[in-house]
Design a protein around this motif. Sequence first.
Motif, PDB file in Angstrom:
ATOM      1  N   LEU A  94       0.839  -1.201   0.000  1.00  0.00           N
ATOM      2  CA  LEU A  94       0.000   0.000   0.000  1.00  0.00           C
ATOM      3  C   LEU A  94       0.874   1.252   0.000  1.00  0.00           C
ATOM      4  N   GLN A  95       0.591   2.165  -0.930  1.00  0.00           N
ATOM      5  CA  GLN A  95       1.324   3.418  -1.024  1.00  0.00           C
ATOM      6  C   GLN A  95       0.621   4.501  -0.219  1.00  0.00           C
ATOM      7  N   LEU A  96       1.410   5.250   0.564  1.00  0.00           N
ATOM      8  CA  LEU A  96       0.898   6.376   1.332  1.00  0.00           C
ATOM      9  C   LEU A  96       1.841   7.558   1.167  1.00  0.00           C
ATOM     10  N   TRP A  97       1.309   8.737   1.394  1.00  0.00           N
ATOM     11  CA  TRP A  97       2.094   9.951   1.362  1.00  0.00           C
ATOM     12  C   TRP A  97       1.981  10.627   2.713  1.00  0.00           C
ATOM     13  N   ILE A  98       2.917  11.519   3.023  1.00  0.00           N
ATOM     14  CA  ILE A  98       3.009  12.154   4.326  1.00  0.00           C
ATOM     15  C   ILE A  98       2.845  13.667   4.159  1.00  0.00           C
ATOM     16  N   SER A  99       2.191  14.280   5.126  1.00  0.00           N
ATOM     17  CA  SER A  99       2.118  15.728   5.196  1.00  0.00           C
ATOM     18  C   SER A  99       2.187  16.142   6.656  1.00  0.00           C
TER      19      SER A  99
END
Length: 126
Positions: A94-99
């Motif tokens: 699963l791909q996730l991005w961070i902010s």
Amino acid sequence: MGRVPRIAAALAFSLLVPMTTAGCSRFFGCAPQPAEDITESDLAGVYTSPEGGRIELGEDGRYSTSNLPGASEEGTWSLDLDSGSTEDLRLEDLQLWISGSRGKPWLYRFDGDPDNCDLIEFHRAR
């Protein structure tokens, strides 16, 4: 810069520089950048989404999820901020991005086409 010139500039840029879908979304401004100095320790914790998804990231590189379609329930996670055009965080499949900031990070994934800017957000429970 107005909307039309911004779109024209983005399209011209996209012809010159190949980008993956997520990279394109960040270029258009719908997906915020992560803090440059964020570490695995900063990300450790439990994150939840309004849809009921739950992600727990351990400092030891292990994770667990619940109510999260498309993700294994347990496994290892990795952080990769060096690539500006792919995911920041991977939970095996699963791909996730961070902010957010180091003190208050949040995770997101795209709901459908990344160019539509529909994000599923996961905020850390505190």
